[in-house]
Scaffold this active site. Structure first.
Site, PDB file in Angstrom:
ATOM      1  N   ASP A 292       0.862  -1.184   0.000  1.00  0.00           N
ATOM      2  CA  ASP A 292       0.000   0.000   0.000  1.00  0.00           C
ATOM      3  C   ASP A 292       0.895   1.229   0.000  1.00  0.00           C
ATOM      4  OD1 ASP A 292      -2.329   1.632   0.222  1.00  0.00           O
ATOM      5  OD2 ASP A 292      -2.046   1.775   2.379  1.00  0.00           O
ATOM      6  N   SER A 293       0.282   2.384  -0.235  1.00  0.00           N
ATOM      7  CA  SER A 293       1.023   3.642  -0.188  1.00  0.00           C
ATOM      8  C   SER A 293       1.386   4.020   1.244  1.00  0.00           C
ATOM      9  CB  SER A 293       0.182   4.765  -0.806  1.00  0.00           C
ATOM     10  OG  SER A 293      -1.004   4.942  -0.058  1.00  0.00           O
TER      11      SER A 293
ATOM     12  N   TYR B 105      -0.650   8.081  -2.738  1.00  0.00           N
ATOM     13  CA  TYR B 105      -0.625   7.808  -4.177  1.00  0.00           C
ATOM     14  C   TYR B 105      -1.728   8.585  -4.898  1.00  0.00           C
ATOM     15  CZ  TYR B 105       2.593   3.774  -3.792  1.00  0.00           C
ATOM     16  OH  TYR B 105       3.691   2.960  -3.592  1.00  0.00           O
ATOM     17  N   GLY B 106      -2.776   8.931  -4.171  1.00  0.00           N
ATOM     18  CA  GLY B 106      -3.944   9.554  -4.782  1.00  0.00           C
ATOM     19  C   GLY B 106      -3.682  10.892  -5.446  1.00  0.00           C
TER      20      GLY B 106
ATOM     21  N   CYS C 150      -4.365  -1.217  -1.963  1.00  0.00           N
ATOM     22  CA  CYS C 150      -4.465   0.232  -2.171  1.00  0.00           C
ATOM     23  C   CYS C 150      -5.443   0.457  -3.315  1.00  0.00           C
ATOM     24  CB  CYS C 150      -3.082   0.789  -2.513  1.00  0.00           C
ATOM     25  SG  CYS C 150      -3.061   2.527  -3.036  1.00  0.00           S
ATOM     26  N   ASN C 151      -6.517   1.194  -3.057  1.00  0.00           N
ATOM     27  CA  ASN C 151      -7.510   1.465  -4.099  1.00  0.00           C
ATOM     28  C   ASN C 151      -6.893   2.201  -5.280  1.00  0.00           C
ATOM     29  OD1 ASN C 151     -10.566   0.963  -3.072  1.00  0.00           O
ATOM     30  ND2 ASN C 151      -9.242   1.453  -1.362  1.00  0.00           N
ATOM     31  N   THR C 152      -6.078   3.201  -4.998  1.00  0.00           N
ATOM     32  CA  THR C 152      -5.497   4.015  -6.071  1.00  0.00           C
ATOM     33  C   THR C 152      -4.569   3.182  -6.948  1.00  0.00           C
ATOM     34  OG1 THR C 152      -5.610   5.983  -4.670  1.00  0.00           O
ATOM     35  CG2 THR C 152      -4.172   6.097  -6.580  1.00  0.00           C
TER      36      THR C 152
ATOM     37  N   CYS D 131     -10.746   3.921   0.126  1.00  0.00           N
ATOM     38  CA  CYS D 131      -9.305   3.991   0.399  1.00  0.00           C
ATOM     39  C   CYS D 131      -9.030   3.075   1.578  1.00  0.00           C
ATOM     40  CB  CYS D 131      -8.883   5.427   0.712  1.00  0.00           C
ATOM     41  SG  CYS D 131      -7.165   5.585   1.282  1.00  0.00           S
TER      42      CYS D 131
ATOM     43  N   HIS E 186      -6.944   3.231   3.815  1.00  0.00           N
ATOM     44  CA  HIS E 186      -6.649   3.947   5.064  1.00  0.00           C
ATOM     45  C   HIS E 186      -7.927   4.240   5.864  1.00  0.00           C
ATOM     46  CE1 HIS E 186      -2.746   4.780   3.176  1.00  0.00           C
ATOM     47  NE2 HIS E 186      -2.318   5.285   4.313  1.00  0.00           N
TER      48      HIS E 186
END
EC number: 5.1.1.3
Length: 259
Positions: free
Chosen positions: A11-12, A43-44, A74-76, A183, A185
């Site tokens: 993930d970011s 990352y977004g 990570c969604n992005t 996200c 997070h």
């Protein structure tokens, strides 16, 4: 490839540990390696090219640790890079996308809210998902500033509360009955979110679905770890390891590595 090889997750930053927790709960015997690229969070706000490049770098780090499957937690990164990752690397990938479908199908008010990063909301994959539900009003909101505060360990700060109120109150006024957290997070903000939105608004994240898909793909590829021992869990971060340790309640090994 050995069944005892670890599952890799990246993930970011620390947010993807919300996905890792679901995977570990469902598959406690699996070894895992988690990579937190906190130095480059969020990352977004990056371009698609930057996200693809970082995702490839993270993947190669995990493959060098002999990971048998990689969860893009990570969604992005999923919405911008998973197509390229699957084309480039010969390993199963599990992605994570905002859970629009269950929210849209179950909504009684035909109005749902999505809190996500700019990178996710602007992605082609996200827009395709939205287009599948033309009968539902989807209110999109970029969670400006939330990832940075979570990465700093400021989950219960007044700043978080103020930002969430400004993002969620307009959604509530438009009569949403589902809030999709787009996200990895954001699940760490659920206690704060519940103080702002009415009890009838359901909160959905993707963690449990990702864990089930991980199990399915391991079974399909005959990669399940058959041992009865609890798996070994290792966490890498290229930023302050204390933040990651705190989110894990100091229960696991956290290694600082400048990757």
């Amino acid at each position: 490839m050995k069944n005892t090889n670890p599952i890799g997750l990246f993930d970011s930053g620390i947010g993807g540990t919300s996905i890792w927790k679901e995977v570990h709960t469902l598959l406690p015997n699996e070894n895992s390696i988690y990579l937190a690229d906190s130095k480059n969070a969020p990352y977004g706000l990056k371009t698609k090219e930057e996200i693809v490049s970082l995702s490839c770098k993270n993947t190669e780090f995990l493959l060098n640790q002999n990971c048998k499957l990689i969860v893009v937690a990570c969604n992005t990164a999923t919405t911008n890079a998973i197509k390229e990752l699957r084309e480039k690397y010969d390993v199963p990938f599990i992605g994570i996308e905002p859970a629009i479908k269950p929210a849209a199908i179950n909504s009684k008010t035909h109005c749902i809210g999505i809190l996500a990063t700019k990178g996710t909301l602007n992605s082609e994959l996200f827009h395709k998902s939205v287009m599948n539900h033309p009968d539902v009003t989807i209110i999109e909101q970029i969670g400006h500033g939330l990832v940075q505060l979570i990465e700093n360990g400021d989950i219960e700060s007044p700043e978080i509360k103020e930002l969430l109120e400004s993002y969620l109150t307009p959604m509530v006024k438009k009569n949403i009955d589902y809030l999709v957290l787009g996200c990895s997070h954001y699940p760490y903000l659920i206690p704060q979110i519940k103080k702002i939105i009415p009890a009838n608004v359901q909160i959905i994240d993707s963690g449990e679905a990702v864990a089930k898909q991980t199990r399915n793909i391991l079974e399909k590829n005959k990669l399940l770890n058959q041992t009865n021992e609890i798996g070994k869990q290792i966490f890498y971060t290229n930023s302050d390891p204390e933040v990651l340790k705190n989110i894990l309640n100091n229960s696991y090994e956290v290694v600082f590595k400048n990757f």
